[in-house]
Design a protein around this motif. Structure first.
Motif, mmCIF file in Angstrom:
data_model
loop_
_atom_site.group_PDB
_atom_site.id
_atom_site.type_symbol
_atom_site.label_atom_id
_atom_site.label_comp_id
_atom_site.label_asym_id
_atom_site.label_seq_id
_atom_site.Cartn_x
_atom_site.Cartn_y
_atom_site.Cartn_z
ATOM 1 N N ALA A 16 46.997 51.368 44.933
ATOM 2 C CA ALA A 16 46.938 50.669 46.216
ATOM 3 C C ALA A 16 45.860 49.595 46.227
ATOM 4 O O ALA A 16 45.883 48.691 47.059
ATOM 5 C CB ALA A 16 46.721 51.653 47.366
ATOM 6 N N ALA A 17 44.904 49.708 45.327
ATOM 7 C CA ALA A 17 43.831 48.718 45.300
ATOM 8 C C ALA A 17 44.196 47.466 44.503
ATOM 9 O O ALA A 17 43.506 46.448 44.581
ATOM 10 C CB ALA A 17 42.565 49.339 44.712
ATOM 11 N N PRO A 55 46.517 45.100 44.832
ATOM 12 C CA PRO A 55 46.606 43.837 45.569
ATOM 13 C C PRO A 55 45.244 43.302 45.982
ATOM 14 O O PRO A 55 45.032 42.079 45.995
ATOM 15 C CB PRO A 55 47.456 44.204 46.792
ATOM 16 C CG PRO A 55 48.286 45.362 46.337
ATOM 17 C CD PRO A 55 47.383 46.156 45.429
ATOM 18 N N SER A 56 44.339 44.172 46.308
ATOM 19 C CA SER A 56 42.996 43.704 46.655
ATOM 20 C C SER A 56 42.324 43.048 45.458
ATOM 21 O O SER A 56 41.560 42.093 45.593
ATOM 22 C CB SER A 56 42.128 44.880 47.132
ATOM 23 O OG SER A 56 42.697 45.440 48.304
ATOM 24 N N VAL A 73 43.970 41.627 42.628
ATOM 25 C CA VAL A 73 44.608 40.422 42.089
ATOM 26 C C VAL A 73 45.052 39.437 43.159
ATOM 27 O O VAL A 73 45.294 38.264 42.859
ATOM 28 C CB VAL A 73 45.820 40.766 41.210
ATOM 29 C CG1 VAL A 73 45.382 41.638 40.051
ATOM 30 C CG2 VAL A 73 46.911 41.429 42.025
ATOM 31 N N GLY A 74 45.188 39.900 44.394
ATOM 32 C CA GLY A 74 45.691 39.016 45.450
ATOM 33 C C GLY A 74 44.985 37.674 45.500
ATOM 34 O O GLY A 74 45.650 36.627 45.536
ATOM 35 N N PRO A 75 43.677 37.644 45.506
ATOM 36 C CA PRO A 75 43.005 36.350 45.557
ATOM 37 C C PRO A 75 43.308 35.464 44.360
ATOM 38 O O PRO A 75 43.424 34.243 44.500
ATOM 39 C CB PRO A 75 41.528 36.754 45.607
ATOM 40 C CG PRO A 75 41.548 38.094 46.274
ATOM 41 C CD PRO A 75 42.765 38.771 45.739
ATOM 42 N N LEU A 127 46.124 35.502 42.601
ATOM 43 C CA LEU A 127 47.485 35.028 42.824
ATOM 44 C C LEU A 127 47.487 33.911 43.865
ATOM 45 O O LEU A 127 48.137 32.869 43.699
ATOM 46 C CB LEU A 127 48.361 36.189 43.297
ATOM 47 C CG LEU A 127 49.823 35.859 43.594
ATOM 48 C CD1 LEU A 127 50.515 35.312 42.349
ATOM 49 C CD2 LEU A 127 50.560 37.092 44.110
ATOM 50 N N THR A 128 46.741 34.130 44.907
ATOM 51 C CA THR A 128 46.649 33.116 45.964
ATOM 52 C C THR A 128 46.189 31.782 45.402
ATOM 53 O O THR A 128 46.778 30.729 45.678
ATOM 54 C CB THR A 128 45.663 33.582 47.046
ATOM 55 O OG1 THR A 128 46.104 34.845 47.548
ATOM 56 C CG2 THR A 128 45.599 32.575 48.189
ATOM 57 N N LEU A 181 48.906 30.141 43.179
ATOM 58 C CA LEU A 181 49.993 29.524 43.952
ATOM 59 C C LEU A 181 49.489 28.274 44.673
ATOM 60 O O LEU A 181 50.166 27.253 44.731
ATOM 61 C CB LEU A 181 50.541 30.537 44.961
ATOM 62 C CG LEU A 181 51.195 31.769 44.318
ATOM 63 C CD1 LEU A 181 51.511 32.803 45.389
ATOM 64 C CD2 LEU A 181 52.454 31.371 43.563
ATOM 65 N N TRP A 182 48.313 28.391 45.202
ATOM 66 C CA TRP A 182 47.717 27.261 45.914
ATOM 67 C C TRP A 182 47.650 26.030 45.018
ATOM 68 O O TRP A 182 48.042 24.929 45.404
ATOM 69 C CB TRP A 182 46.308 27.649 46.374
ATOM 70 C CG TRP A 182 45.596 26.572 47.128
ATOM 71 C CD1 TRP A 182 44.680 25.700 46.630
ATOM 72 C CD2 TRP A 182 45.745 26.268 48.521
ATOM 73 N NE1 TRP A 182 44.241 24.873 47.621
ATOM 74 C CE2 TRP A 182 44.877 25.195 48.799
ATOM 75 C CE3 TRP A 182 46.515 26.806 49.548
ATOM 76 C CZ2 TRP A 182 44.761 24.639 50.073
ATOM 77 C CZ3 TRP A 182 46.408 26.256 50.814
ATOM 78 C CH2 TRP A 182 45.534 25.188 51.067
ATOM 79 N N HIS A 209 34.912 36.440 45.851
ATOM 80 C CA HIS A 209 35.850 37.558 45.766
ATOM 81 C C HIS A 209 35.249 38.749 45.012
ATOM 82 O O HIS A 209 35.311 39.899 45.472
ATOM 83 C CB HIS A 209 37.133 37.107 45.075
ATOM 84 C CG HIS A 209 38.065 38.238 44.772
ATOM 85 N ND1 HIS A 209 38.428 39.185 45.702
ATOM 86 C CD2 HIS A 209 38.700 38.602 43.616
ATOM 87 C CE1 HIS A 209 39.257 40.064 45.145
ATOM 88 N NE2 HIS A 209 39.422 39.734 43.883
ATOM 89 N N LEU A 229 34.583 42.400 46.451
ATOM 90 C CA LEU A 229 35.312 43.501 45.823
ATOM 91 C C LEU A 229 34.370 44.564 45.284
ATOM 92 O O LEU A 229 34.549 45.770 45.544
ATOM 93 C CB LEU A 229 36.172 42.945 44.684
ATOM 94 C CG LEU A 229 37.019 43.968 43.941
ATOM 95 C CD1 LEU A 229 38.177 44.429 44.825
ATOM 96 C CD2 LEU A 229 37.546 43.412 42.625
#
Lengths: 210, 210, 210, 210
Positions: free
Chosen positions: B162-163, B165-166, B168-170, B172-173, B176-177, B198, B202
DNA sequence: CATGAATGAGGATTCATTCAT
DNA sequence: GATGAATGAATCCTCATTCAT
């Protein structure tokens, strides 16, 4: 009173059409992407004929644009209002914000980022519109919350803008996951759990330090 | 000495071809998306004739597949090896992992997630391949680090999956950005600063608590 | 007194409709050609709804037919009567005929030849109708004048049918010019001068020789 | 020597293609008009596939343009040269000019005026091109002949420009007749006889008078 | 009567893929 | 091996025509 009623019914129909079409379009765009979606299929899904689409949207690109505007902006406005009205401390506010986004994650709207990202190269105008009307506003909203929290001593000092990806990245990840790889793998990510984990990490990570 | 040399050059050329083509394809795919990229343009960018592509890739989809495999897997393997060899504590390991990803952010590779996300609906096989060969491995890698850290008391107890996304999310963001909205707005996000912010959040958020 | 009045007005309106529509159609047909003219535009120009057209003309082709018949035949009949009633010698008669045509050149009617010529391939029935009801009558009229003039010694002997193009060619030229190239070039041809020059040449060229 | 030969054959084919296509297009355009002609039919008549057209002409309008240019300009240039080289007196020159036009009347070229006239409203650029590159040159040619004739006392004094319709009107009439109404009526106009009659009238009508 | 709304048939154009050299 | 040439399948969009009010 009857004639008006039927006239009304038709008018109501006509008013509803753009939304029905946009719904259908969003569903298909998000499934196949913009280019791979045939307008004929959008029409079929909306329960209308192929040409009827053109009574409401002059071209495919306009339909795309309409999908974004109709679907996203109202939600955003609503969230902005809620935040503006709130008197909660920053951590609580971020948690309610997260709950809202979690709710949005249940809807079709989550497909929109995928779409915009994928087509930004081909439709710069749409990319700009999205950047200006959605992202910029979202960033303003969140940096506002964070900066207020820092000022009040509810959060430790951070560069609010640079913290945005840490805030939203996991949500974006889940949104994309839901509409793409999540459909094609056995790996299951439970949004609820992920979001709680995320908020715990985030808020502990932003806790004021002595 | 000439004939051999040209023969060699040609062979070297021939071996390089698939890579050159994949490079060209990645560049165009990432700019326009899969559907909107014409093979003729890929060929032109690779400096070969349109039909020559078909000597190396039987169809457009195969080219797509090849781009993913050739470009991504080697990097991943390398990272896995580095992690396996490392004896650092989890926080440090996560920081070196972040540094690596930051470096990857400078390359064209970051366009791949955008691509895969956008086309997963149209090419389930590719989505599965990506999910299995890239994402699953990445998840395994990261949950491994986290779980080891928790076991050793270097991180507080969390649901490792569950962690993710916390974690890798940034990243990935930012990826994509870079390839989409970042091109169309005045808002600037500095990868270096974002990543430091980040990692601070984290790691503070994952700090062991008494 | 009101009700009847509106009823009358409406009936008058209704009787006028076909003509108003035909006028609008002629204007647009002559500007864009038959195929490129949208019935929606015809309706708009006639000040009625798109579907109302169909109350008066069952199909686009019928509208075309009606334009020809309504606009051209009355004029022709009138000219025929004038010629039949005239006792002038042939040269004078030809000059009055020319004056009449010159007047027609001022009107929208001149667009009709362009139209019929352009669509004769697609609508043979219309072409036949035009050939029989307009051209054949026009030819009969003119050959009659010429032959009578020859018989009376007012003109030198010529093959009357073969002389028709010499007679009407310049008028046709001017009619076409007006509605096509004349709009797109700086070259100016004054109808009055052209027609006088033409009649001088023609009548000198047909003068009896000893 | 064989390989080159086949290569040559292909190249010869490729060079011939635009002309073959233009021929097919001219035939169909002149039969049905521009709008009503389907590119698929043009392709079929040229013996090629629908998409092959697009290798040679980027759009339908360009094909139209090419038809005009390829077909008409060479003929015009040739006639201009012949006139420039000639030392004949004006009446004889006009008769040879008429003979040339009579020969052109046998070809497909005569369909072009019909086309240009019909589409001048929709393609102003083409109309202008035709007006400038064809009509203006034709007018210059003819007024030149007439004015020279007048100056030399071979023709009576006339406004040369105003006389142009008298000169060419009958030819235009015959050209249009051939491709439109002439196909749909029993009335027969023999080009040879018409032209002789025309030239007799014209030259008598332009004879110097004492 | 009058008409806005709806639509299927039709045509221009693009592009992945094949073929002949 | 390399490639320019060729093409059919696919898709956007238009417009004459019909329908429901």
């Amino acid at each position: 009173m009857q004639a008006p009623q039927t006239a009304t019914r038709r008018r109501r129909r006509k008013n509803a059409r753009p939304h029905e079409i946009a719904d259908a379009a969003l569903a298909l765009f998000s499934e196949r992407g913009y280019a791979a979606t045939r307008l004929e299929d959008v029409a079929a899904r909306a329960g209308i004929g192929k040409a009827t689409l053109y009574l409401y949207f002059p071209a495919k690109e306009d339909l795309f644009r309409a999908v974004l505007r109709q679907k996203l902006l109202p939600n955003l406005t609503e969230i902005e209002a809620a935040v503006a009205a709130s008197q909660e401390p920053a951590p609580a506010l971020l948690r309610s914000f997260a709950r809202r986004l979690l709710a949005v994650l249940e809807t079709d709207l989550t497909a929109i980022p995928k779409l915009v990202l994928g087509e930004s190269g081909n439709f710069p105008a749409i990319a700009r519109m999205y950047a200006d009307e959605v992202v910029a506003r979202g960033i303003a909203l969140l940096t506002g919350i964070v900066e207020r929290g820092v000022a009040r001593g509810e959060l430790r000092a951070v560069d609010a803008l640079a913290a945005i990806p840490s805030l939203v990245g996991p949500f974006l990840t889940m949104a994309l996951w839901k509409h793409s790889l999540g459909q094609h793998t056995a790996i299951r990510l439970d949004p609820q759990t992920v979001m709680e984990t995320h908020m715990d990490i985030l808020l502990l990570g932003l806790e004021p330090r002595s």
